[in-house]
Design a protein around this motif. Sequence first.
Motif, mmCIF file in Angstrom:
data_model
loop_
_atom_site.group_PDB
_atom_site.id
_atom_site.type_symbol
_atom_site.label_atom_id
_atom_site.label_comp_id
_atom_site.label_asym_id
_atom_site.label_seq_id
_atom_site.Cartn_x
_atom_site.Cartn_y
_atom_site.Cartn_z
ATOM 1 N N ARG A 155 0.801 -1.219 0.000
ATOM 2 C CA ARG A 155 0.000 0.000 0.000
ATOM 3 C C ARG A 155 0.836 1.272 0.000
ATOM 4 N N ALA A 156 1.998 1.240 0.684
ATOM 5 C CA ALA A 156 2.773 2.484 0.840
ATOM 6 C C ALA A 156 4.086 2.479 0.063
ATOM 7 N N GLY A 157 4.380 1.368 -0.595
ATOM 8 C CA GLY A 157 5.611 1.318 -1.374
ATOM 9 C C GLY A 157 6.846 1.546 -0.540
ATOM 10 N N LEU A 158 6.886 0.941 0.651
ATOM 11 C CA LEU A 158 7.984 1.227 1.576
ATOM 12 C C LEU A 158 9.308 0.645 1.100
ATOM 13 N N ALA A 159 9.221 -0.528 0.415
ATOM 14 C CA ALA A 159 10.465 -1.204 0.056
ATOM 15 C C ALA A 159 11.332 -0.339 -0.850
ATOM 16 N N SER A 160 10.694 0.417 -1.749
ATOM 17 C CA SER A 160 11.495 1.237 -2.655
ATOM 18 C C SER A 160 12.225 2.321 -1.862
ATOM 19 N N LEU A 161 11.584 2.812 -0.790
ATOM 20 C CA LEU A 161 12.235 3.825 0.045
ATOM 21 C C LEU A 161 13.425 3.239 0.790
ATOM 22 N N THR A 162 13.182 2.099 1.475
ATOM 23 C CA THR A 162 14.266 1.525 2.266
ATOM 24 C C THR A 162 15.395 1.044 1.367
ATOM 25 N N ASP A 163 15.032 0.546 0.164
ATOM 26 C CA ASP A 163 16.090 0.130 -0.758
ATOM 27 C C ASP A 163 16.957 1.313 -1.142
ATOM 28 N N ALA A 164 16.299 2.448 -1.479
ATOM 29 C CA ALA A 164 17.055 3.622 -1.901
ATOM 30 C C ALA A 164 17.988 4.073 -0.778
ATOM 31 N N PHE A 165 17.566 3.855 0.452
ATOM 32 C CA PHE A 165 18.362 4.328 1.573
ATOM 33 C C PHE A 165 19.422 3.310 2.001
ATOM 34 N N LEU A 166 18.988 2.056 2.164
ATOM 35 C CA LEU A 166 19.880 1.074 2.786
ATOM 36 C C LEU A 166 20.714 0.280 1.780
ATOM 37 N N GLU A 167 20.197 0.087 0.580
ATOM 38 C CA GLU A 167 20.906 -0.770 -0.374
ATOM 39 C C GLU A 167 21.826 0.019 -1.296
ATOM 40 N N ARG A 168 21.753 1.363 -1.215
ATOM 41 C CA ARG A 168 22.615 2.154 -2.104
ATOM 42 C C ARG A 168 24.070 1.847 -1.772
ATOM 43 N N LYS A 169 24.919 1.942 -2.799
ATOM 44 C CA LYS A 169 26.324 1.607 -2.611
ATOM 45 C C LYS A 169 27.079 2.788 -2.013
ATOM 46 N N VAL A 170 27.931 2.489 -1.063
ATOM 47 C CA VAL A 170 28.833 3.528 -0.561
ATOM 48 C C VAL A 170 30.260 3.050 -0.820
ATOM 49 N N PRO A 171 31.210 3.990 -0.936
ATOM 50 C CA PRO A 171 32.582 3.591 -1.256
ATOM 51 C C PRO A 171 33.126 2.632 -0.206
ATOM 52 N N ARG A 172 33.945 1.704 -0.666
ATOM 53 C CA ARG A 172 34.480 0.682 0.221
ATOM 54 C C ARG A 172 35.313 1.298 1.345
ATOM 55 N N ARG A 173 36.025 2.417 1.029
ATOM 56 C CA ARG A 173 36.946 2.966 2.016
ATOM 57 C C ARG A 173 36.286 3.963 2.982
ATOM 58 N N VAL A 174 34.959 3.909 3.072
ATOM 59 C CA VAL A 174 34.286 4.776 4.043
ATOM 60 C C VAL A 174 34.616 4.304 5.454
ATOM 61 N N GLN A 180 29.634 1.675 -7.938
ATOM 62 C CA GLN A 180 28.717 0.603 -8.311
ATOM 63 C C GLN A 180 29.457 -0.723 -8.384
ATOM 64 N N ARG A 181 30.720 -0.658 -8.852
ATOM 65 C CA ARG A 181 31.475 -1.885 -9.064
ATOM 66 C C ARG A 181 32.022 -2.438 -7.753
ATOM 67 N N THR A 182 32.647 -1.560 -6.939
ATOM 68 C CA THR A 182 33.394 -2.059 -5.778
ATOM 69 C C THR A 182 32.786 -1.663 -4.433
ATOM 70 N N GLY A 183 31.749 -0.825 -4.451
ATOM 71 C CA GLY A 183 31.216 -0.331 -3.185
ATOM 72 C C GLY A 183 30.470 -1.390 -2.403
ATOM 73 N N ILE A 184 30.114 -1.049 -1.161
ATOM 74 C CA ILE A 184 29.329 -1.960 -0.329
ATOM 75 C C ILE A 184 27.981 -1.301 -0.062
ATOM 76 N N PRO A 185 26.932 -2.117 0.203
ATOM 77 C CA PRO A 185 25.647 -1.502 0.529
ATOM 78 C C PRO A 185 25.764 -0.697 1.822
ATOM 79 N N PHE A 186 25.050 0.439 1.866
ATOM 80 C CA PHE A 186 25.088 1.301 3.044
ATOM 81 C C PHE A 186 24.759 0.510 4.312
ATOM 82 N N TYR A 187 23.848 -0.470 4.135
ATOM 83 C CA TYR A 187 23.421 -1.300 5.249
ATOM 84 C C TYR A 187 24.614 -1.903 5.987
#
Lengths: 172, 473
Positions: free
Chosen positions: B12-31, B245-252
């Motif tokens: 109903r609320a499309g929550l997964a797309s929100l949490t995916d955008a937040f938690l699954e986005r890639k961040v640089p490995r050396r963070v 995109q290639r080497t990063g890790i998910p923000f999660y």
Amino acid sequence: MKGVAEKGGTSRRQFFNRILTGIGGLIGVGAGAPLAGFGILPALKEEALDWARLGPAEMFVTSEPKLVPFTHVVPKPWPEEPVKHAVYVLKKGEADFVIYDIRCTHVGCPINWNAQAKRFFSPCHGGVFDIEGRVQAGPPPRALDRYEVKIENGILYAGRLYRVDESLRRTA
Amino acid sequence: MWRRLWQWLDERAGLASLTDAFLERKVPRRVGWLHTLGSATLFLLALQVVTGVALSLYYVPTPDHAYESLKYITQTVPFGAFLRGFHRWGASLIVVVAVLHMVRVFFMGAYKYPRELTWAIGILLLGVILGLGFTGYLLPWDNRAYWATVVGTSIVESWPVIGGFAARILRVGTDVGIRTLIRFYNLHTFVLPAFLGWLTLAHLYLVLQQGIAAPPAAEGRRVSRSTLRAPDFREAYRQEVEEKQRTGIPFYEALWKDGVVALVLFTLLAVMALLLEIPTEKVADPSDVNYLPRPEWYFLFLYELLWYFKGPWMVVGTFVIPAALFLALLLVPWLDRRPERHPLRRPLASSVAAAGIFAAVYLTYLGATAPLPPSATAAALPPGGPKVAVAATPEAGKRLYEAQGCSACHAIRGQGGAAGPDLSRVGRTRDAAWLARFTRDPEAVKPGSPMPPYKDLSEAELQAIAAYLAVLR
């Protein structure tokens, strides 16, 4: 129909944009002006101050500035506000008084009369004033501010606060 | 059970797309740990909102009740002292963490294309945080609160052109009073938090939109000096995104570090709130001439600056330097436009920032350790009276030195003000005769001396003071 404009005419999109901008502007001004006036105008109003009673003129006997706490009252328009203050009163002659504000003219720290040194000292940035309120040392930009003086039936009153220039003449 | 609830909500609320955008986005490995400073600031701000809302349950913003209501909160309400401590020390900790976050972003060059706006909004947020500190300072309505606000609004009053208006609007009139308190309460609890909320949202949106900037590598492709054109930035950013995109890790998978830091900060604040006492002062007294106003520590460097600008130059310290500093910070991404990001490859930017940090820390140190002028000491002595004969001995001179308020401006072995020279060793360079002549009329001995003349002292008194100073070696 988007972007279809006759020469020199207006497209549907532009027309809607103008209507919405106009409505938004009207509401913005209609709500913004009263809001700004509500918040700001009372702050700019010159308050009518009652003369504040400091005490019998004869209680000042020496030529030393004397610290006198008093209360200024802003009459009527609510809130009726008692403004607690203190001044230094210097008696120079029989009916000749000077009333200094205790706030330094630099950034407002409370100045302190040193009876031995015969000077006012500010505790914050080394401001020093002589007995006439003139700057002697430190960063203060002008002589001590003063209050209007009135003696009525032997009672000394403080009026409005004003500033003086280097030759101790009233400026504002 | 939870899974089915989640599915029901997501459908109903499309929550997964929100949490995916937040938690699954890639961040640089050396963070690393330094990258947690932003989320740490956010966490502390959230704590301030929660504890602030709690305190407003019992705090009464009028001069008649503010002081007593805080006493009630601290002494009577269960957990009151704890929550107030949290809010009080949290305010200081936020400034530390937010400034460290800014320093980290600066030295990693993370404010460059496309993140200029994120930086500028961050600087505005810092301004809002300082504004919250300034307005919150008045609310306890004790002497410290009252006089700090007198000083703060006097500084505003000295600003050119708009100063008078701005100060009147802040104080609602000419004096700090009832309406000043209610205005500061309004700013502190409604207006500034609203700005804080919206600016924070914009800041976070931009971070999600642009992704986290990878820490700059010292080695790697050096950006040539001749390629100052914008496309070079775009190309570099495109490569950065591609590599992420290639080497990063998910923000999660990076989030646990933020959690650890939040827990550490929370524990630190809890310990501070439990152990540190909030200094209590008398209720605000506008007639107290023995009070020494002091700003909160993070304003000390600006406050110290005021020593150096005298008379009409005062506005340099109260307005020009603070305004220039704020503008320079705001415009950093447009002042430093080269694509280089590593601090060692931006020697000018890095050294200017290091010098600025050093100056601010040094001024804060000066302010924090400044010897206090003994304001009330001499006032306690009997005034004037008939002059008594004074022997020209160092002992008599010392008494006179103290009585005359010399220590308001001069320090001797750490005791006294800093407006004039330190006199701890003045006897090494000047003899008694010179000192007596100088003290009597500084202008005559050294034209342009800012020291006031002491012609009203008797010759014997001058000799005594000079005798005292001459033995200081």
